[in-house]
Every structure is written in structure tokens, then in C-alpha cells.
Motif scaffolding. Sequence first.
Motif, mmCIF file in Angstrom:
data_model
loop_
_atom_site.group_PDB
_atom_site.id
_atom_site.type_symbol
_atom_site.label_atom_id
_atom_site.label_comp_id
_atom_site.label_asym_id
_atom_site.label_seq_id
_atom_site.Cartn_x
_atom_site.Cartn_y
_atom_site.Cartn_z
ATOM 1 N N SER A 80 26.495 8.261 -10.266
ATOM 2 C CA SER A 80 26.027 6.609 -10.407
ATOM 3 C C SER A 80 25.038 6.789 -9.593
ATOM 4 O O SER A 80 24.728 7.451 -8.656
ATOM 5 N N SER A 81 24.342 5.547 -10.045
ATOM 6 C CA SER A 81 23.077 5.169 -9.350
ATOM 7 C C SER A 81 22.755 3.469 -9.472
ATOM 8 O O SER A 81 23.065 3.045 -10.439
ATOM 9 N N SER A 82 22.174 2.941 -8.367
ATOM 10 C CA SER A 82 21.520 1.758 -8.357
ATOM 11 C C SER A 82 20.267 1.534 -7.848
ATOM 12 O O SER A 82 19.902 2.489 -7.128
ATOM 13 N N LEU A 83 19.628 0.700 -8.224
ATOM 14 C CA LEU A 83 18.178 0.662 -7.767
ATOM 15 C C LEU A 83 17.703 -0.653 -7.589
ATOM 16 O O LEU A 83 17.910 -1.520 -8.469
ATOM 17 N N PHE A 84 16.877 -1.033 -6.466
ATOM 18 C CA PHE A 84 16.417 -2.415 -6.246
ATOM 19 C C PHE A 84 15.111 -2.279 -5.842
ATOM 20 O O PHE A 84 14.723 -1.243 -5.157
ATOM 21 N N ALA A 85 13.979 -2.926 -6.346
ATOM 22 C CA ALA A 85 12.671 -2.713 -6.084
ATOM 23 C C ALA A 85 12.037 -4.077 -5.836
ATOM 24 O O ALA A 85 12.508 -5.177 -6.744
ATOM 25 N N GLY A 86 11.528 -4.362 -4.804
ATOM 26 C CA GLY A 86 10.899 -5.910 -4.531
ATOM 27 C C GLY A 86 9.738 -5.897 -3.753
ATOM 28 O O GLY A 86 9.360 -4.833 -3.235
ATOM 29 N N THR A 87 8.808 -6.998 -3.858
ATOM 30 C CA THR A 87 7.803 -6.890 -2.915
ATOM 31 C C THR A 87 8.229 -7.640 -1.537
ATOM 32 O O THR A 87 9.049 -8.783 -1.810
ATOM 33 N N THR A 88 7.660 -7.320 -0.652
ATOM 34 C CA THR A 88 7.889 -7.675 0.635
ATOM 35 C C THR A 88 6.710 -8.157 1.188
ATOM 36 O O THR A 88 5.605 -8.273 0.520
ATOM 37 N N GLU A 89 6.715 -8.984 2.491
ATOM 38 C CA GLU A 89 5.486 -9.444 3.028
ATOM 39 C C GLU A 89 4.509 -8.311 3.320
ATOM 40 O O GLU A 89 3.120 -8.652 3.609
ATOM 41 N N LEU A 136 3.075 0.615 1.472
ATOM 42 C CA LEU A 136 1.930 -0.424 1.057
ATOM 43 C C LEU A 136 0.917 0.454 0.226
ATOM 44 O O LEU A 136 0.539 1.485 0.800
ATOM 45 N N ASP A 137 0.378 0.017 -0.578
ATOM 46 C CA ASP A 137 -0.796 0.582 -1.252
ATOM 47 C C ASP A 137 -2.076 -0.079 -0.731
ATOM 48 O O ASP A 137 -1.978 -1.368 -1.236
ATOM 49 N N ARG A 138 -2.878 0.422 -0.192
ATOM 50 C CA ARG A 138 -4.039 -0.418 0.140
ATOM 51 C C ARG A 138 -5.329 0.737 0.494
ATOM 52 O O ARG A 138 -4.943 1.691 1.370
ATOM 53 N N ARG A 139 -6.317 0.351 0.145
ATOM 54 C CA ARG A 139 -7.460 1.319 0.560
ATOM 55 C C ARG A 139 -8.262 0.789 1.369
ATOM 56 O O ARG A 139 -8.792 -0.293 1.270
ATOM 57 N N GLU A 140 -8.260 1.373 2.712
ATOM 58 C CA GLU A 140 -9.086 0.854 3.770
ATOM 59 C C GLU A 140 -9.511 2.061 4.500
ATOM 60 O O GLU A 140 -8.913 3.115 4.639
ATOM 61 N N THR A 141 -10.449 1.828 5.399
ATOM 62 C CA THR A 141 -10.566 2.789 6.477
ATOM 63 C C THR A 141 -9.704 3.164 7.353
ATOM 64 O O THR A 141 -8.855 2.297 7.779
ATOM 65 N N PHE A 142 -9.236 4.565 7.553
ATOM 66 C CA PHE A 142 -8.245 4.774 8.472
ATOM 67 C C PHE A 142 -8.440 4.353 9.991
ATOM 68 O O PHE A 142 -9.349 4.702 10.597
ATOM 69 N N ASP A 143 -7.375 3.569 10.476
ATOM 70 C CA ASP A 143 -7.235 3.277 11.944
ATOM 71 C C ASP A 143 -5.874 3.504 12.497
ATOM 72 O O ASP A 143 -5.033 2.955 11.810
ATOM 73 N N LEU A 144 -5.838 4.419 13.500
ATOM 74 C CA LEU A 144 -4.556 4.769 13.766
ATOM 75 C C LEU A 144 -3.714 3.653 14.577
ATOM 76 O O LEU A 144 -2.569 3.500 14.216
ATOM 77 N N THR A 145 -4.489 2.581 15.100
ATOM 78 C CA THR A 145 -3.782 1.386 15.662
ATOM 79 C C THR A 145 -3.139 0.584 14.611
ATOM 80 O O THR A 145 -1.841 -0.095 14.677
ATOM 81 N N ARG A 146 -3.961 0.339 13.538
ATOM 82 C CA ARG A 146 -3.560 -0.545 12.364
ATOM 83 C C ARG A 146 -2.381 0.285 11.566
ATOM 84 O O ARG A 146 -1.475 -0.434 11.157
ATOM 85 N N LEU A 154 6.812 -2.280 8.165
ATOM 86 C CA LEU A 154 7.612 -1.571 7.191
ATOM 87 C C LEU A 154 8.976 -1.152 7.468
ATOM 88 O O LEU A 154 10.052 -1.425 6.922
ATOM 89 N N HIS A 155 9.041 -0.722 8.877
ATOM 90 C CA HIS A 155 10.565 -0.502 9.309
ATOM 91 C C HIS A 155 11.372 -1.706 9.589
ATOM 92 O O HIS A 155 12.547 -1.691 9.193
#
Length: 180
Positions: A80-89, A136-146, A154-155
Motif C-alpha cells: 500500500s502507499s499514499s502520497l501527498f505533495a505540496g508547496t510550502t513557504e 527547494l529548487d533554486r539556482r544561485e551562488t553557493f553560500d554556506l550560511t544561506r 526545510l526542517h
Amino acid sequence: NFVSFQTLKYKRYDEELPRILEVLEAVHDIVRIDVLERCGLRYLDVVYPDKNAGQAYDTYLQPEIVGLTGESINVVPIMSSSLFAGTTEVGTLVVKFSTSTSPQILPLDLAGPPLSFKTDIPLGEAIGILDFDHFLDRRETFDLTRTAKYLAELHDAIARAFNQCTTPKARQLWGKREVE
């Protein structure tokens, strides 16, 4: 192309974040990560009801997560399986629950070599896997703090979803309160 941090000895997010950031920083020091395209957290929880104690999946999980049990329609379930997907802030949250038999605990879509671990679950026993994937999918310069800020955001949404999906009885049996 990507960095993946996997652990079986997860304690609490606030204890794991420094380890995750340490790994990212070490990789960045060596290869100079230029771009962040995707950032995510994924948690898997094995649900193994104690049938001798009269437990079922709904002892641990809300009915909308468990879905059809088979008994309600006079069918012996195979899976059996169930799936939910949604957009968060922050991004996209996917919550899945699926049944399987041990030792198949990790979903097949996880990249990289499988983690080696021991389990007390007898071979061939029915188990459930509660799977939270927030990214999150986002293309930007990597920054460890961000990136650390993204991981915290996300957590937070996963914690809310975990609390909504699980029962108070489950958290009592697992020795946990609501996840903060």
C-alpha cells in the motif's frame, strides 16, 4: 554533481546540522561549490507495529496517511502507499507512506550506495515507511550560511508534517513529544 549526507544515528536536527554543514564546508574547501541548484532534507521512519500488543499502522499514523488497510474491503494487502505533495513557504514537501517487507527499508530512489545497518525486524515482516522529502529548487551562488538557513526552514515544515501525520500514542511509544 551533488552532495548527499546520510546517517542512521540521527539524534536531533540541532545536533545534526553542524555535522551536515561541516561536510558541506569540507567539500566546498576542496572543490569550490559554485552553484546551489537544489537543497533538501529527507527523513525516513520505519513503522513496525507490535501485532502481539494489538497494534496496527493506525496506532502510529493518522488514518489519512495509512490509506486503505485491505481489511475494510475484504482484501489481503500485498502493498500500500499514499502520497501527498505540496508547496510550502520554502519549497516542495512530499510525504509518502508505503508498506513493504523487511529488509527492504530504504526507498529505491535514494542515490548512492545503500547504508549498511542491522535491524531487529524479522526477515519478511510487514513494515511501513513514513518518508518526508522537503526540497527547494533554486539556482544561485553557493553560500554556506544561506544554505544553513534553507535547511532550517526545510526542517521546520517537515517537523510540522511529522506532528500532523503521527499520533500522540506513537510519540509516547517512541519516547518523543512533538518535534520542534
